[in-house]
Design an enzyme around this catalytic site. Structure first.
Site, PDB file in Angstrom:
ATOM      1  N   PHE A 200      -8.504  14.253   0.477  1.00 23.34           N
ATOM      2  CA  PHE A 200      -7.866  12.792   0.454  1.00 23.34           C
ATOM      3  C   PHE A 200      -6.622  13.122  -0.289  1.00 23.34           C
ATOM      4  O   PHE A 200      -6.400  14.134  -1.218  1.00 23.34           O
ATOM      5  CB  PHE A 200      -8.691  11.866  -0.309  1.00 23.34           C
ATOM      6  N   HIS A 213     -13.587  15.788  -8.436  1.00 23.27           N
ATOM      7  CA  HIS A 213     -13.084  16.531  -7.191  1.00 23.27           C
ATOM      8  C   HIS A 213     -11.924  17.413  -7.683  1.00 23.27           C
ATOM      9  O   HIS A 213     -11.461  17.347  -8.659  1.00 23.27           O
ATOM     10  CB  HIS A 213     -12.473  15.440  -6.704  1.00 23.27           C
TER      11      HIS A 213
END
Length: 289
Positions: A200, A213
């Site tokens: 993303f 992440h």
């Protein structure tokens, strides 16, 4: 430098680094041996894999907790620095040509950080080139949440529940060194150590995702394209049009240039300045909604 020449250089440097590692005692020897095995350092048939491993060894021997246990000669440290220089010369820029039902939208240019997260970057690069027979080309951005992020990379199911890495279905979190600043490129996951192929791009700073992440790059050019993509998103993530990665690969000589077969103009333009999301949101590739 050809790929074969690159492999020879990497192999020679690998041998020199290993030859100059000085082990202070049996326990330290076991620590280093285990680290070498974990990183696949002995597999010299793959130049890029060896480079990634050597980079990790360099970080390992510089770690303060390990430095007192493992004595490394000046020659070895010098070779580690040389290896880091080679890592910086490896592919650190990829492009994605994006299109919707309305036609071509433009090009996203992503700057990678193999000096920080080489294993994660290698996964991303090889999925962009499709050199293993599978990858991002033809896949969609299945989830776009306005004032938050755009998510893609599920090239097997296209809904946020699929995808796979070049290392197998999933691979572990490499590190959390880089932060989720605006335009950061990061790996989507379903919890710790579940990286695959989904990624993303942050539309705003997302500090609550730090430590959860792996950030491995950022958007370098194509901010106007990203803004158009955001307009096709929604608060629940569903897109108003299908947005596809029509082509992707490693950048050419210029940061905004694609490879010879996919040349195009460098993208740029006004950068969107969305406000922060009203509530914190997590990136979950298992639950796309």
């Amino acid at each position: 430098q050809t790929e074969e020449e690159f492999k020879v250089v990497v192999k020679n440097l690998a041998g020199k680094v290993l030859a100059n590692l000085k082990i202070s005692d049996k326990d330290s020897g076991l620590i280093v041996k285990k680290k070498l095995q974990d990183e696949g350092i002995e597999e010299f048939d793959d130049g890029k894999k060896t480079a990634v491993a050597l980079h990790q060894i360099g970080l390992f021997v510089e770690n303060k907790e390990v430095k007192d246990e493992v004595r490394v000669s000046e020659t070895a440290l010098k070779k580690v620095q040389e290896m880091k220089f080679i890592m910086k010369k490896m592919a650190n820029c990829v492009f994605m040509d994006v299109e919707s039902h309305g036609g071509a939208m433009g090009k996203l240019v992503l700057e990678l950080r193999p000096d920080v997260a080489p294993k994660t970057c290698r996964n991303f690069v090889e999925l962009c080139t499709g050199q293993n027979g599978y990858g991002y080309k033809g896949s969609i951005f299945h989830r776009i949440i306005k004032k938050f992020m755009v998510q893609g990379g599920d090239f097997t199911k296209g809904n946020g529940t699929g995808g796979k890495s070049i290392y197998g279905q999933r691979f572990n979190d490499e590190n959390f060194t880089l932060k989720h600043e605006k335009y950061a490129l990061s790996m989507a996951n379903a919890g710790p150590n579940t990286n695959g192929s989904q990624f993303f791009i942050c539309l705003v700073p997302c500090s609550w995702l730090d430590g959860k992440h792996v950030v491995f790059g950022k958007l370098k050019a194509g901010h106007d394209v990203l803004a158009k993509m955001e307009e096709m998103g929604s608060r629940n993530g569903r897109t108003t049009q299908q947005i596809t990665i029509a082509n992707c690969g490693v950048c050419g000589a210029g940061m905004g240039d694609s490879t010879a077969s996919n040349s195009g103009k460098k993208e740029g333009g006004a950068e969107p300045t969305p406000s922060a999301p009203k509530q914190k949101e997590e990136i979950d590739l298992i639950n796309p909604s």
